[in-house]
Design a protein around this motif. Structure first.
Motif, short mmCIF file in Angstrom:
data_model
loop_
_atom_site.label_atom_id
_atom_site.label_comp_id
_atom_site.label_asym_id
_atom_site.label_seq_id
_atom_site.Cartn_x
_atom_site.Cartn_y
_atom_site.Cartn_z
N PHE A 17 -8.97 -12.04 24.60
CA PHE A 17 -7.97 -11.77 25.63
C PHE A 17 -8.41 -12.44 27.06
O PHE A 17 -7.43 -12.81 27.83
CB PHE A 17 -8.30 -9.98 26.00
N GLN A 18 -9.56 -12.65 27.05
CA GLN A 18 -10.00 -13.55 28.22
C GLN A 18 -9.32 -14.78 28.24
O GLN A 18 -8.97 -15.55 29.20
CB GLN A 18 -11.57 -13.65 28.39
N PRO A 56 -3.89 -17.43 35.43
CA PRO A 56 -5.18 -17.99 36.10
C PRO A 56 -5.27 -17.43 37.61
O PRO A 56 -6.44 -17.08 37.93
CB PRO A 56 -4.68 -19.44 36.15
N GLU A 57 -4.49 -16.76 38.16
CA GLU A 57 -4.54 -16.23 39.33
C GLU A 57 -5.17 -14.83 39.34
O GLU A 57 -6.02 -14.51 40.21
CB GLU A 57 -3.12 -15.95 40.07
N VAL A 58 -5.06 -14.26 38.11
CA VAL A 58 -5.91 -12.97 37.69
C VAL A 58 -7.39 -13.29 37.40
O VAL A 58 -8.18 -12.40 37.92
CB VAL A 58 -5.04 -12.12 36.88
N MET A 59 -7.57 -14.32 37.13
CA MET A 59 -9.13 -14.78 36.68
C MET A 59 -9.84 -14.70 37.88
O MET A 59 -11.04 -14.58 37.78
CB MET A 59 -9.05 -16.06 35.88
N GLU A 60 -9.26 -15.28 38.95
CA GLU A 60 -10.17 -15.24 40.24
C GLU A 60 -10.75 -14.12 40.63
O GLU A 60 -11.64 -13.94 41.56
CB GLU A 60 -9.28 -15.90 41.35
N THR A 61 -10.15 -12.78 40.25
CA THR A 61 -10.48 -11.70 40.63
C THR A 61 -11.54 -10.97 39.70
O THR A 61 -12.03 -9.75 40.11
CB THR A 61 -9.36 -10.72 40.98
N SER A 82 -2.35 -3.72 25.61
CA SER A 82 -2.72 -2.67 26.29
C SER A 82 -3.46 -3.23 27.29
O SER A 82 -3.49 -2.62 28.52
CB SER A 82 -3.74 -2.04 25.44
N GLY A 83 -4.46 -4.38 27.15
CA GLY A 83 -5.15 -4.91 28.36
C GLY A 83 -4.09 -5.55 29.55
O GLY A 83 -4.44 -5.20 30.70
N LEU A 84 -3.12 -6.09 29.17
CA LEU A 84 -2.01 -6.43 30.21
C LEU A 84 -1.45 -5.19 30.87
O LEU A 84 -1.39 -5.29 32.32
CB LEU A 84 -0.90 -7.31 29.71
N ARG A 140 -2.93 -2.30 31.50
CA ARG A 140 -4.32 -1.97 32.21
C ARG A 140 -4.12 -2.48 33.27
O ARG A 140 -4.57 -2.09 34.51
CB ARG A 140 -5.51 -1.73 31.68
N LEU A 141 -3.96 -3.88 33.52
CA LEU A 141 -4.03 -4.51 34.70
C LEU A 141 -2.77 -4.87 35.60
O LEU A 141 -2.45 -5.29 36.47
CB LEU A 141 -4.52 -6.13 34.25
N GLY A 142 -1.65 -4.13 34.90
CA GLY A 142 -0.40 -4.04 35.54
C GLY A 142 0.24 -5.30 35.60
O GLY A 142 1.21 -5.68 36.61
N LEU A 143 0.05 -5.79 34.48
CA LEU A 143 0.66 -7.38 34.34
C LEU A 143 1.91 -7.26 33.23
O LEU A 143 1.57 -6.69 32.17
CB LEU A 143 -0.21 -8.27 33.58
N LYS A 144 2.88 -7.89 33.62
CA LYS A 144 4.10 -7.95 32.78
C LYS A 144 3.72 -9.04 31.80
O LYS A 144 3.65 -10.15 31.95
CB LYS A 144 5.43 -8.13 33.42
N PRO A 145 3.96 -8.47 30.30
CA PRO A 145 3.75 -9.50 29.31
C PRO A 145 4.83 -10.68 29.49
O PRO A 145 5.91 -10.49 29.49
CB PRO A 145 4.03 -8.98 27.87
#
Length: 537
Positions: A339-340, A348-353, A447-449, A451-456
């Motif tokens: 998933f990572q 990539p912008e999410v990875m910074e957090t 499910s992970g997306l 949880r992070l509030g990300l649209k697939p």
């Protein structure tokens, strides 16, 4: 500890030698302790490990891999304990009952030895320890906790216990109807001065009622700090006790013990090292939870959050897992690491957090231990983070699942993962086929997306990501086991730092560190016990 141990912590000199030996051992393995398994595929972490090690361990059965982290079995001291009766044990699970029985006997013994008037239970939770010390051992106890709900539960439970004992006394026609009932204080202890203020006010009966004013407003207590510090030679004495006081709270207790003249002893079992504040570039706090001792500060060996996460591993519990549960654990790690890759490539912008998608590993292990199988079909709900027009549906996710220890970024929702994986497709039936694992990975990622509030994204190629990760999934078990084997060593290092901090105070303090709980039942089982050597008059 073990009689064959090369090192001891009898004196500050011996403790520092042990600490330096641990540092010398850990330095070559910085690549293991400063990383996290979620980046296993992204950073190709297996390549940093000696190839011969990985070639050997990848052939080992999972049962052997699960034994690696546990290392040497600790020997427990002989303690005279009184079993907690059914009334006091009401609401306790097996783990809590074991902890309270052992710790209450130790705290009571220490309190008697220093002739303490009051025991202060710091981070008291629902008051189990406080109530046993009050009703069973007849001590005056003050229970401090940050949660007002816990305070109300403690008070209500104490009232029920009091009524039970009163009824028993009426039946036996006993004339002594006096009870020690714990006093509860709701306060989030955020500084040494705040804890010292609470201690100082608890010493005086007039202030005891005044403490109730701070239940909902810590700001009032902060205003009181200069007025109600610990008073030297007040003629009273206290013992501080903490059963798994979280993060910096255990450190605050040890410092308050030294700075408050009326506190004659402290019994501390820490936990949640991942929540410790650490001295360094990312922390400008002057009072950090690590390092505490001058010796460790001089050694210049920072840990960082990944290492402190690792110190929270429950090594003794892993060895008790059955083969299928161990395989399932490694499978979850592989899904999370894959998933990572998705996040790295498409977000990539999410990875910074440094995203955390929640910890469900603890819930999973509890389900496995209770042998509760997931249903073949689970309820699905629309992802709450997506627009109502979004048609995708995702497994139900509990947003309140706590995040702690090494597996905090491991899994998403156990219902989602157990569905199918714990059915006839699972490792219980010779292990899922590659195509089935891919399906579970895709479900995990969706499910992970959510949880992070990300649209697939429509362009996400799940199959390509899994194809990249799948050939190396068999290496994640050996890598995890090698890394987890360093967890107990890191925990020992953290605890020895606290021990050395107290030993550095000289002969004015008598201190010991010993395992008091069965590590299979309660992994955070090491107590630091200290008392002040009072001058003979």
């Amino acid at each position: 500890m073990s009689g064959t141990c090369k090192y001891s912590c009898d004196t500050a000199t011996h403790t520092l030698q042990w600490i330096n030996a641990i540092i010398d051992f850990l330095r070559p393995y910085a690549f293991l302790i400063h990383t996290h398994v979620v980046n296993f595929f992204k950073d190709r972490q297996w390549e940093a490990v000696d190839k011969e090690w990985m070639d050997c361990l990848r052939k080992d059965p999972v049962e052997n891999l699960l034994l690696i982290p546990s290392g040497v079995v600790q020997s427990l001291p002989d303690l005279h304990m009184v079993s907690v009766n059914s009334v006091l044990a009401q609401g306790m699970n097996m783990k809590k009952k074991h902890e309270v029985e052992v710790l209450s006997a130790i705290v009571s013994s220490i309190a008697d030895s220093v002739r303490a008037h009051t025991i202060v239970d710091v981070g008291a939770g629902q008051g189990y320890l406080a109530q046993v010390l009050s009703f069973q051992y007849q001590h005056s106890v003050i229970a401090i906790d940050a949660c007002s709900h816990h305070g109300r539960v403690t008070d209500a439970r104490a009232e029920r216990i009091k009524k039970h004992y009163a009824a028993q006394m009426r039946k036996s026609k006993s004339g002594n109807w006096s009870f020690n009932v714990p006093k509860t204080i709701t306060c989030r202890v955020i500084s040494i001065d705040m804890l010292k203020t609470l201690i100082g006010m608890s010493l005086h009966k007039g202030d005891a009622e005044h403490l109730g004013l701070f239940k909902e407003d810590n700001a009032k207590l902060i205003d009181e700090e200069p007025k109600s510090q610990c008073v030297a030679n007040s003629g009273t004495s206290l013992v501080l006790a903490g059963l798994h006081a979280c993060g910096d709270l255990s450190v605050t207790m040890l410092k308050a013990f030294l700075e408050c003249k009326d506190v004659k002893a402290v019994v501390s079992i820490g936990c949640c090292y991942n929540l410790l504040s650490e001295e360094g570039a990312d922390n400008i706090e002057t009072h950090c939870g690590f390092p505490m001792s001058s010796g460790v500060k001089s050694a210049g060996f920072p840990l960082g959050k990944s290492s402190r996460d690792l110190a929270c591993q429950s090594a003794e519990r892993w060895k008790s897992l059955e083969k299928d549960d161990g395989l399932h654990n490694f499978e979850l790690h592989s899904f999370r690491a894959a998933f990572q890759l998705v996040l790295s490539k498409y977000y990539p912008e999410v990875m910074e957090t440094s995203p955390s998608i929640g910890r469900q590993g603890k819930a999973l292990r509890r389900r496995q231990q209770r042998k509760v199988e997931a249903p073949l079909h689970h309820k699905e709900v629309a992802c709450p983070h997506l627009h109502p027009n979004q048609k995708g549906r995702f497994p139900n996710i509990d947003p309140n699942e706590p995040e702690t220890d090494e597996t905090s970024r491991l899994a998403i929702d156990t219902d989602a993962l157990l569905t199918g994986i714990s059915s006839c497709e699972s490792t219980r039936c010779e292990g899922p086929k590659t195509v089935d694992k891919y399906k579970h990975f895709e479900k995990f990622t969706q499910s992970g997306l959510c949880r992070l509030g990300l649209k697939p994204l429509e362009r996400i190629n799940f199959h390509e990501i899994w194809k990249e990760a799948e050939p190396f999934t068999e290496l994640i078990g050996p890598y995890w086991s090698l890394r987890a084997a360093l967890g107990p060593l890191l925990e020992t290092f953290l605890l020895l730092d606290r021990l050395l901090f107290l030993q550095e105070q000289g002969h004015s303090v008598e201190v010991m560190m010993l395992p008091i709980f069965d590590p299979d039942v309660s992994p955070r089982n090491v107590a630091i016990i200290a008392r002040k050597n009072l001058p003979q008059i």
